[in-house]
Design a protein around this motif. Structure first.
Motif, PDB file in Angstrom:
ATOM      1  N   ASP A 120       0.846  -1.193   0.000  1.00 43.96           N
ATOM      2  CA  ASP A 120       0.000   0.000   0.000  1.00 43.96           C
ATOM      3  C   ASP A 120       0.886   1.250   0.000  1.00 43.96           C
ATOM      4  OD1 ASP A 120      -1.887   1.914   0.451  1.00 43.96           O
ATOM      5  OD2 ASP A 120      -2.475   1.194   2.435  1.00 43.96           O
ATOM      6  N   LEU A 121       0.833   2.015  -1.087  1.00 40.49           N
ATOM      7  CA  LEU A 121       1.681   3.216  -1.178  1.00 40.49           C
ATOM      8  C   LEU A 121       1.341   4.253  -0.114  1.00 40.49           C
ATOM      9  CD1 LEU A 121       2.090   3.726  -5.009  1.00 40.49           C
ATOM     10  CD2 LEU A 121       3.911   3.537  -3.326  1.00 40.49           C
ATOM     11  N   SER A 122       0.135   4.201   0.425  1.00 39.06           N
ATOM     12  CA  SER A 122      -0.206   5.177   1.462  1.00 39.06           C
ATOM     13  C   SER A 122       0.039   4.618   2.869  1.00 39.06           C
ATOM     14  CB  SER A 122      -1.659   5.643   1.313  1.00 39.06           C
ATOM     15  OG  SER A 122      -2.528   4.561   1.541  1.00 39.06           O
ATOM     16  N   ASN A 123       0.587   3.403   2.939  1.00 37.54           N
ATOM     17  CA  ASN A 123       0.935   2.818   4.239  1.00 37.54           C
ATOM     18  C   ASN A 123       2.062   3.627   4.878  1.00 37.54           C
ATOM     19  OD1 ASN A 123       1.208   1.043   6.401  1.00 37.54           O
ATOM     20  ND2 ASN A 123       1.364  -0.783   5.127  1.00 37.54           N
ATOM     21  N   PRO A 125       5.468   4.635   5.621  1.00 31.93           N
ATOM     22  CA  PRO A 125       6.479   4.410   4.590  1.00 31.93           C
ATOM     23  C   PRO A 125       7.422   3.233   4.842  1.00 31.93           C
ATOM     24  CG  PRO A 125       6.244   6.742   4.985  1.00 31.93           C
ATOM     25  CD  PRO A 125       5.371   6.053   5.999  1.00 31.93           C
ATOM     26  N   HIS A 128       6.548   0.008   3.062  1.00 31.06           N
ATOM     27  CA  HIS A 128       6.761   0.028   1.620  1.00 31.06           C
ATOM     28  C   HIS A 128       8.265   0.095   1.285  1.00 31.06           C
ATOM     29  CE1 HIS A 128       4.957   0.228  -2.253  1.00 31.06           C
ATOM     30  NE2 HIS A 128       5.666   1.293  -2.578  1.00 31.06           N
ATOM     31  N   ASP A 145       0.687  -1.311  -6.294  1.00 29.51           N
ATOM     32  CA  ASP A 145      -0.004  -0.562  -5.244  1.00 29.51           C
ATOM     33  C   ASP A 145      -1.313  -1.251  -4.865  1.00 29.51           C
ATOM     34  OD1 ASP A 145      -0.856   1.312  -3.440  1.00 29.51           O
ATOM     35  OD2 ASP A 145      -1.221   2.901  -4.915  1.00 29.51           O
ATOM     36  N   ALA A 147      -3.879   0.050  -3.867  1.00 28.67           N
ATOM     37  CA  ALA A 147      -5.036   0.838  -4.327  1.00 28.67           C
ATOM     38  C   ALA A 147      -5.643   0.253  -5.607  1.00 28.67           C
ATOM     39  CB  ALA A 147      -4.618   2.289  -4.570  1.00 28.67           C
ATOM     40  N   ASP A 163      -4.861   2.621   8.960  1.00 24.03           N
ATOM     41  CA  ASP A 163      -3.968   3.569   8.303  1.00 24.03           C
ATOM     42  C   ASP A 163      -3.421   4.575   9.314  1.00 24.03           C
ATOM     43  OD1 ASP A 163      -3.294   4.780   5.412  1.00 24.03           O
ATOM     44  OD2 ASP A 163      -3.748   6.426   6.793  1.00 24.03           O
ATOM     45  N   ARG A 165      -2.219   7.465   8.940  1.00 24.06           N
ATOM     46  CA  ARG A 165      -2.451   8.888   8.711  1.00 24.06           C
ATOM     47  C   ARG A 165      -3.912   9.264   8.991  1.00 24.06           C
ATOM     48  NH1 ARG A 165      -0.174   9.583   3.562  1.00 24.06           N
ATOM     49  NH2 ARG A 165       1.858  10.432   4.085  1.00 24.06           N
ATOM     50  N   THR A 166      -4.835   8.489   8.440  1.00 20.37           N
ATOM     51  CA  THR A 166      -6.254   8.850   8.569  1.00 20.37           C
ATOM     52  C   THR A 166      -6.989   8.030   9.633  1.00 20.37           C
ATOM     53  OG1 THR A 166      -6.922   7.205   6.954  1.00 20.37           O
ATOM     54  CG2 THR A 166      -6.346   9.392   6.112  1.00 20.37           C
TER      55      THR A 166
END
Ligand SMILES: *Cc1c(COP(=O)(O)O)cnc(C)c1O
Length: 397
Positions: A120-123, A125, A128, A145, A147, A163, A165-166
């Motif tokens: 997951d690119l938004s994991n 970092p 990744h 990705d 996504a 996640d 971040r969110t």
């Protein structure tokens, strides 16, 4: 909702007494337990005992007589119930990044015909980054990705349940099933789940996580790695250090893996850090996790309601779809957070524009949430964050 109502909710909270288990500075509402959990009151004495009585009194005998040597497995067994695992399925030690490397590389070896790693690119970092390093070392792998939601041809899927971040929460059962249906293995990262909600790893192939966030085991505390028993005989640990050897003290020239999850131990355990983790687990053994999740949902929902339209919500509005944190977006998020911390409400900032607030139900109460929201509304309403000193970035945000 007013402050008196929050005081009443705190008085009726079945987890209220756990707050006394923690050292929290006066005048601070600590909403960063999702990054570094608070200090349990019992930890200092437990670490002192390890340093003075065990190390000082027993010297090298501590490896045998103070239980140091077996810590990766004994402490792994104590962590297991927190993720729905059984005894002999979890090894503690190293760091999450290292455990990710071990789990993903083991999964690749179990799927030799496949050349796709889904990540997951938004994991966070590091997850990744570890995949990129591994793919580079092996050569010939495609990193796709998450996504894209395409698992076909994948050897392994690496994903965080929550996640960073969110606070958005992925549905572990359905994603695990989809990965398996496509013939892929799955590695779950539980850094933002363990200690915040009930977790069931039993369908996963591997799971990793850290213990310094909601588990309160202290800075640099050991991580953990879960290996599903169906892989114990065949999964290989490419970080083939001597503690994963069948007989470390035979000092053989060739590597022979230990039976079971012990083959994923790598090297000498971080005994002092393990002492702090054990103290934290002494608290967790008395905690009903269903109550933790129920309170977490109540606290995060209350915070979202109180902040209202003052900020753009970056977390899912439905509590079923989020972990134990609430994130908001603000173009000047960094100075807003600095101004807030200056007034005793500690959250953190994640680039480019996220204000993050973690709610650790063992030591955060409803009144804390109320006070934090009022302070945040004041910082925003009076634009207190515009002071010049809040603009300069510190190394750790
Ligand atoms: C906190 C966190 C880590 C931390 O990794 P370390 O190796 O302990 O530095 C890794 N992954 C995720 C998703 C995290 O939230």
């Amino acid at each position: 909702m007013d402050r008196d109502r929050c005081l009443a909710l705190d008085a009726a909270d079945p987890l209220r007494d756990f707050k006394d288990e923690f050292v929290l500075p006066e005048g601070v509402v600590y909403l960063v337990g999702n990054s570094l959990g608070a200090l349990p009151r019992r930890t200092a004495e437990r670490v002192r005992r390890t340093v003075e009585d065990e190390w000082g009194g027993q010297l090298v005998g501590g490896w045998n007589h103070a239980g140091w040597y077996a810590q990766p497995l004994t402490v792994g067994d104590r962590l297991a119930p927190l993720i729905g695992a059984g005894p002999g399925q979890v090894v503690a030690g190293n760091t999450t990044s290292i455990a990710i490397f071990q789990a993903v590389s083991a999964a690749l070896r179990l799927r030799p015909g496949r050349r796709v790693i889904v990540s997951d690119l938004s994991n966070f970092p590091t997850d990744h980054y570890m995949v990129q390093g591994l793919a580079g070392l092996l050569g010939g792998y495609e990193v796709r990705d998450f996504a894209e939601r395409r698992f076909d041809d994948a050897a392994v899927v690496l994903l965080s349940e929550v996640d960073y971040r969110t606070g958005a929460r992925h549905d572990m059962p359905s994603i695990t099933a989809a990965a398996h249906e496509a013939g892929a293995l799955i590695v779950w990262d539980l850094c933002h789940s363990v200690g915040a909600m009930e977790v069931d790893v039993s369908a996963a192939d591997f799971a990793v996580g850290c213990t310094y966030k909601y588990l309160n085991a202290g800075p640099g505390a050991p991580a953990f790695l879960y290996v599903n028993p169906r892989h114990h005989a065949t999964a290989e640990n490419v970080l083939s250090g001597w503690h994963g050897h069948a007989e470390p003290f035979a000092f053989e020239p060739g590597y022979r893996p230990a039976e079971g999850v012990r083959r994923f131990a790598v090297s000498t355990p971080h005994v002092l850090s393990f002492a702090a983790l054990e103290a934290a687990l002494d608290v967790w053994e008395r905690v009903p996790m269903a109550q933790v999740r129920a309170k977490s949902v109540a606290l995060t929902s209350l915070f979202i309601d109180l902040v209202g339209d003052a900020l753009e919500l970056a977390s899912p509005a439905d509590p079923a779809d989020r972990g134990s944190q609430v994130s908001f977006r603000h173009p000047d998020g960094y100075p807003v957070m600095r101004a807030l911390i200056d007034r005793g409400v500690h959250g953190d900032f994640r680039a480019p524009d996220i204000l993050r607030f973690g709610f650790a139900p063992l030591y955060i109460g409803y009144t804390d949430v109320y006070d934090a929201a009022q302070t945040l509304l004041e910082v925003l309403g009076k634009e207190l964050w515009r002071e010049e000193r809040y603009a300069t970035r510190l190394a750790v945000t």
